[in-house]
Motif scaffolding. Structure first.
Motif: not given
Length: 273
Positions: A179-208
């Motif tokens: 996912l990190r690579g795909l975000i970089g490939q998109s050029g505009d990374t702003a779209w990822s903020a909402e998705l990362l906010d949602e996933l950030g609710e999971y401790p295991e995701f935050r660690t990875m």
């Protein structure tokens, strides 16, 4: 008869495509004068002359949109022609389309093709790991994923994922790093903020995510457990970017070829962080 593009060259000379060359061909095909096209687009005829002559290769998006709107009124452009004009003007699509828009790109032929891949696992995903369309084998292999709609949401929010994935931690980390690579490939990374906010609710995701790794693909099979039979098997996974007419590179094709599972595979418990 269709006019010849000014990019065609003469004799043995072959030229690369240009915005001006394509614009002139599309205008000539519709028998529109420069003056009429310019007036409709709100620019001067001399400006259109400069565009077609290659003196101005990078018009604004507003100008290109106006030119296309008038050409469309006379005779609709093909999706490929519209996209090519924007690409040649240096105005490739930057905003990230929504899931409904991308799902609309999956044609009946593409869906029928998914069924032809049975019993192998096949599906279309966007580059945010949302499921756009899949065959029955995909749905059966990853129970609950279609309902969750997003692969990472399934990994971290659905307990079934840890039962299905024999080496869950490796697969989850791989998908996070991808996912990190795909975000970089998109050029505009702003779209990822909402998705990362949602996933950030999971401790295991935050660690990875905090590990900061990036990958662009996979080189190992995926090990799966059938929850009905408790059988373990492998999927040799291939991923391809789909050059969609309206949203090039925003769709991925997933194909998993089912093979026998090795005698010993790493498990969630034995896999190190």
């Amino acid at each position: 008869m269709l006019s010849k593009s000014t990019d065609a060259g003469e004799g043995n000379q072959v030229r690369p495509p240009t915005f001006g060359g394509l614009l002139r061909r599309l205008r000539d095909d519709r028998r529109i004068s420069r003056e009429k096209l310019a007036f409709a687009a709100g620019v001067s005829s001399s400006y259109v002359t400069h565009l077609e002559g290659g003196d101005r290769d990078h018009p604004t998006k507003a100008v290109v949109t106006s030119l296309i709107a008038y050409l469309d009124r006379i005779s609709p452009l093909a999706d490929a022609e519209r996209r090519h004009l924007f690409d040649l003007a240096g105005l490739a699509e930057e905003t990230f389309p929504g899931v409904p828009q991308l799902r609309a790109e999956i044609s009946d032929d593409m869906r029928n093709g998914l069924r032809l891949h049975e019993p192998n696992v096949a599906g279309y995903l966007d580059t945010r790991w949302n499921i756009l369309s899949c065959n029955e084998a995909y749905d059966a292999t990853f129970p609950g994923l279609v309902e969750d709609a997003n692969i990472l949401r399934w990994f971290f929010g659905n307990a079934l994922s840890k039962r299905v994935m024999v080496d869950w931690r490796r697969e989850a980390a791989l998908t996070v790093d991808w996912l990190r690579g795909l975000i970089g490939q998109s050029g505009d990374t702003a779209w990822s903020a909402e998705l990362l906010d949602e996933l950030g609710e999971y401790p295991e995701f935050r660690t990875m995510w905090a590990a900061g790794r990036t990958i662009y693909g996979r080189d190992q099979p995926m090990h799966i457990r059938d929850l009905d039979t408790d059988e373990c098997y492998s999927l040799d996974v291939q991923m391809f970017r789909v050059d969609s007419g309206n949203y090039p590179g925003r769709v991925q094709f997933f194909l998993g070829i089912r093979t026998s599972c090795p005698a010993t595979v790493p498990t969630t418990e034995s896999f190190g962080s």
